[in-house]
Design an enzyme around this catalytic site. Structure first.
Site, PDB file in Angstrom:
ATOM      1  N   LYS A  61      -5.078 -29.176   4.931  1.00 50.38           N
ATOM      2  CA  LYS A  61      -4.562 -29.730   3.673  1.00 50.38           C
ATOM      3  C   LYS A  61      -4.811 -31.235   3.594  1.00 50.38           C
ATOM      4  O   LYS A  61      -5.276 -31.751   2.579  1.00 50.38           O
ATOM      5  CB  LYS A  61      -3.060 -29.422   3.568  1.00 50.38           C
ATOM      6  CG  LYS A  61      -2.372 -30.056   2.367  1.00 50.38           C
ATOM      7  CD  LYS A  61      -1.344 -31.053   2.812  1.00 50.38           C
ATOM      8  CE  LYS A  61      -0.612 -31.660   1.621  1.00 50.38           C
ATOM      9  NZ  LYS A  61       0.076 -32.914   1.960  1.00 50.38           N
ATOM     10  N   ASN A  62      -4.518 -31.968   4.668  1.00 50.17           N
ATOM     11  CA  ASN A  62      -4.628 -33.428   4.623  1.00 50.17           C
ATOM     12  C   ASN A  62      -6.067 -33.907   4.507  1.00 50.17           C
ATOM     13  O   ASN A  62      -6.322 -35.020   4.044  1.00 50.17           O
ATOM     14  CB  ASN A  62      -3.963 -34.054   5.857  1.00 50.17           C
ATOM     15  CG  ASN A  62      -2.447 -33.977   5.795  1.00 50.17           C
ATOM     16  OD1 ASN A  62      -1.865 -33.880   4.709  1.00 50.17           O
ATOM     17  ND2 ASN A  62      -1.794 -34.003   6.949  1.00 50.17           N
TER      18      ASN A  62
ATOM     19  N   CYS B  83       5.943 -35.098  -2.252  1.00 50.58           N
ATOM     20  CA  CYS B  83       7.227 -34.981  -1.567  1.00 50.58           C
ATOM     21  C   CYS B  83       8.047 -36.251  -1.705  1.00 50.58           C
ATOM     22  O   CYS B  83       7.525 -37.364  -1.680  1.00 50.58           O
ATOM     23  CB  CYS B  83       7.008 -34.690  -0.081  1.00 50.58           C
ATOM     24  SG  CYS B  83       6.410 -33.034   0.222  1.00 50.58           S
TER      25      CYS B  83
ATOM     26  N   ARG C 199       6.652 -44.290  -1.160  1.00 51.55           N
ATOM     27  CA  ARG C 199       5.660 -44.579  -0.123  1.00 51.55           C
ATOM     28  C   ARG C 199       4.844 -45.781  -0.568  1.00 51.55           C
ATOM     29  O   ARG C 199       4.215 -45.749  -1.620  1.00 51.55           O
ATOM     30  CB  ARG C 199       4.747 -43.378   0.083  1.00 51.55           C
ATOM     31  CG  ARG C 199       5.449 -42.182   0.685  1.00 51.55           C
ATOM     32  CD  ARG C 199       4.430 -41.176   1.133  1.00 51.55           C
ATOM     33  NE  ARG C 199       5.074 -39.993   1.688  1.00 51.55           N
ATOM     34  CZ  ARG C 199       4.489 -39.177   2.556  1.00 51.55           C
ATOM     35  NH1 ARG C 199       3.273 -39.413   2.961  1.00 51.55           N
ATOM     36  NH2 ARG C 199       5.118 -38.131   3.012  1.00 51.55           N
TER      37      ARG C 199
ATOM     38  N   ILE D  30       2.009 -48.613  -1.198  1.00 55.94           N
ATOM     39  CA  ILE D  30       0.538 -48.611  -1.239  1.00 55.94           C
ATOM     40  C   ILE D  30       0.012 -50.037  -1.041  1.00 55.94           C
ATOM     41  O   ILE D  30      -1.125 -50.321  -1.370  1.00 55.94           O
ATOM     42  CB  ILE D  30       0.011 -48.008  -2.556  1.00 55.94           C
ATOM     43  CG1 ILE D  30       0.527 -48.803  -3.762  1.00 55.94           C
ATOM     44  CG2 ILE D  30       0.366 -46.544  -2.678  1.00 55.94           C
ATOM     45  CD1 ILE D  30      -0.269 -48.541  -5.018  1.00 55.94           C
ATOM     46  N   ASP D  31       0.847 -50.899  -0.479  1.00 58.52           N
ATOM     47  CA  ASP D  31       0.466 -52.306  -0.293  1.00 58.52           C
ATOM     48  C   ASP D  31      -0.842 -52.452   0.483  1.00 58.52           C
ATOM     49  O   ASP D  31      -1.680 -53.291   0.145  1.00 58.52           O
ATOM     50  CB  ASP D  31       1.564 -53.081   0.468  1.00 58.52           C
ATOM     51  CG  ASP D  31       2.905 -53.043  -0.236  1.00 58.52           C
ATOM     52  OD1 ASP D  31       3.013 -52.298  -1.228  1.00 58.52           O
ATOM     53  OD2 ASP D  31       3.828 -53.730   0.198  1.00 58.52           O
TER      54      ASP D  31
ATOM     55  N   ASP E 139       4.185 -35.224  10.704  1.00 62.74           N
ATOM     56  CA  ASP E 139       4.222 -34.000   9.902  1.00 62.74           C
ATOM     57  C   ASP E 139       4.743 -32.797  10.691  1.00 62.74           C
ATOM     58  O   ASP E 139       4.964 -31.734  10.116  1.00 62.74           O
ATOM     59  CB  ASP E 139       2.827 -33.681   9.348  1.00 62.74           C
ATOM     60  CG  ASP E 139       2.507 -34.483   8.095  1.00 62.74           C
ATOM     61  OD1 ASP E 139       3.355 -35.276   7.651  1.00 62.74           O
ATOM     62  OD2 ASP E 139       1.392 -34.305   7.553  1.00 62.74           O
TER      63      ASP E 139
ATOM     64  N   ARG F  74       2.862 -26.200  -1.348  1.00 63.54           N
ATOM     65  CA  ARG F  74       1.949 -27.331  -1.488  1.00 63.54           C
ATOM     66  C   ARG F  74       1.005 -27.418  -0.294  1.00 63.54           C
ATOM     67  O   ARG F  74      -0.087 -27.985  -0.409  1.00 63.54           O
ATOM     68  CB  ARG F  74       2.730 -28.656  -1.574  1.00 63.54           C
ATOM     69  CG  ARG F  74       3.410 -28.925  -2.897  1.00 63.54           C
ATOM     70  CD  ARG F  74       3.966 -30.349  -2.938  1.00 63.54           C
ATOM     71  NE  ARG F  74       2.930 -31.271  -2.516  1.00 63.54           N
ATOM     72  CZ  ARG F  74       3.066 -32.185  -1.562  1.00 63.54           C
ATOM     73  NH1 ARG F  74       4.200 -32.328  -0.919  1.00 63.54           N
ATOM     74  NH2 ARG F  74       2.075 -32.969  -1.239  1.00 63.54           N
TER      75      ARG F  74
END
Length: 430
Positions: free
Chosen positions: A22-23, A117, A123, A125-126, A308, A400
């Site tokens: 998936k990732n 999620c 989360r 994104i810097d 994970d 998902r």
């Protein structure tokens, strides 16, 4: 509204075939936007995140042809827009990979802030923004969209140091830099298997990326990526989840279609706990007949124990003899599932990033819910191991990232079924 009904307490026996990662898939599909031609992607998992990613590409103008259940052909020759549909893109976290892909090929892109999620916070994104800026793009967030645009036709290669090891930023910057002018070096890069898979995909389409899988990635920009065929690697986390399931329930499962090296970080901990693991060329035989032993686990970037897998291993440790410590070293809010395990009789106390897990003799079935993808996998494991029946709600999170999880578990002897219930909101209740 779909729920899983599980009658627990049955050991698992049989074979499980692992799907594509998936990732990796949720980054490789956006990367197909960079290919001027047809690319064929094989071993795609049949999960909702993949379906949504393909819909987003189609909405941008890509032509998608489904070859079979696990293979698609994507033709991104005639992309008509570099702005994603807001509702589509915000449904998955991995939508942010579209920024790197669009910026890399077209020099600009607008993508809705990612969803997916919910870990109780946003989360950041810097690091993605830092990388894009170093390559010569201006990045703003307006009206729920991340907008990125280069001030020249192509981005320009740069040396980029990531202050924190970040999988998402490593992959996004790698995509953006693949078609930039000159050379880019990403230092303190993440090393996860799906980063190597993305680099291999891009290279198979004509990119020049070296060092993926190490902490320094070197990219020589190319002017164009052309078509080809690529097969996605097996899913490390899906395999680890089935390993954890047999550890919790007892029994023996042959896990097929895996890369054993990717599993070392998970295998080592399960062996410490008394689980037997036999490694072959592309399979693992996992067996648990005795009692589970306590151990300590700290999640770390690869090759450390994966974040994970943290909810799944914590669930197994709740059934181990003695007291274990689980420390979350990657995400700050990943323990929201613990309250659900407590409903089932688990004895777990959380203090900031550390969970103290006192093993109990057994869990008891209860109504529980999935709060995110991996927490949902943990709920399934807990329900399989518990005495009595459990009802798991919010299973859309589980779907998902896990292909045919109910069918795969039923095939190894689990008493689990999926049921449809009317949504109470639709009935005007509550």
């Amino acid at each position: 509204m779909t729920k899983y009904i599980v009658q627990g307490g049955k050991p698992l026996f049989g074979e499980v075939e692992i799907s594509g990662a998936k990732n990796a898939a949720v980054a490789i599909i956006p990367a197909a936007l960079m290919v001027d031609g047809v690319c064929r992607i094989e071993n795609l998992p049949q999960i909702s995140d993949v379906t949504m990613s393909l819909k987003i590409l189609e909405n941008l103008g890509a032509q998608i042809r489904v070859v079979n259940r696990h293979t698609v052909e994507i033709d991104s020759t005639c992309i008509r827009s570099t702005r994603t549909d807001y509702e589509l893109a915000r449904k998955i976290r991995a939508s942010y990979y579209l920024i790197g892909a669009l910026l890399g090929r077209f020099g600009h892109g607008e993508v809705a802030m990612p969803g997916g999620c919910n870990f109780g916070g946003v989360r950041p994104i810097d690091l993605h923004v830092k990388g894009f800026t170093s390559l010569g793009a201006k990045v703003t967030v307006e009206g729920g969209f991340i907008r990125a645009a280069a001030d020249r036709p192509r981005l320009k290669g740069a040396n980029i140091y990531l202050d924190v090891v970040s999988v998402g930023a490593t992959m996004n910057i790698m995509m953006a830099a693949a078609m930039a002018e000159g050379n880019t070096v990403i230092e303190n890069a993440a090393r996860e298997p799906h980063i190597v898979d993305l680099a291999n995909f891009l290279n198979s389409m004509g990119a020049n990326i070296r060092g993926a899988g190490t902490d320094t990635i070197k990219i020589r920009g190319v002017e164009r990526l052309t078509g080809g065929t690529y097969a996605i690697i097996p899913d490390q986390i899906e395999a680890g989840t089935y390993m954890a399931a047999v550890a919790a329930t007892g029994g023996q499962i042959l896990i097929k279609n895996i890369i054993p090296k990717h599993m070392d970080c998970i295998t080592a901990k399960l062996v410490e706990m008394g689980v037997e693991v036999e490694e072959n060329e592309d399979t693992l035989l996992v067996r648990r007949s005795g009692s589970l032993q306590r151990t300590n686990v700290k999640t770390l970037p690869y090759p450390g124990f994966p974040t994970d897998m943290q909810p799944q291993i914590t669930t197994v440790l709740s059934l181990a003899e003695g007291t274990s410590l689980v420390t979350e070293g990657v995400w700050s809010s990943r323990y929201r599932y613990v309250d659900e395990l407590r409903r089932m009789g688990a004895r777990i106390q959380v203090d900031d990033k550390t969970a103290v897990v006192e093993g109990v003799d057994h869990l008891t079935g209860a109504p529980i819910q999935a709060s995110d993808l991996r927490a949902g996998a943990a709920m399934v494991i807990a329900a399989l191991a518990a005495h009595g029946a459990s009802e798991i709600s919010h299973v859309q999170y589980i779907e998902r990232g896990y292909e045919n999880i109910v069918e795969k578990l039923r095939a190894v002897g689990a008493d689990i079924r999926s049921v449809e219930e009317p949504d109470q909101r639709e009935l005007g209740v509550g």
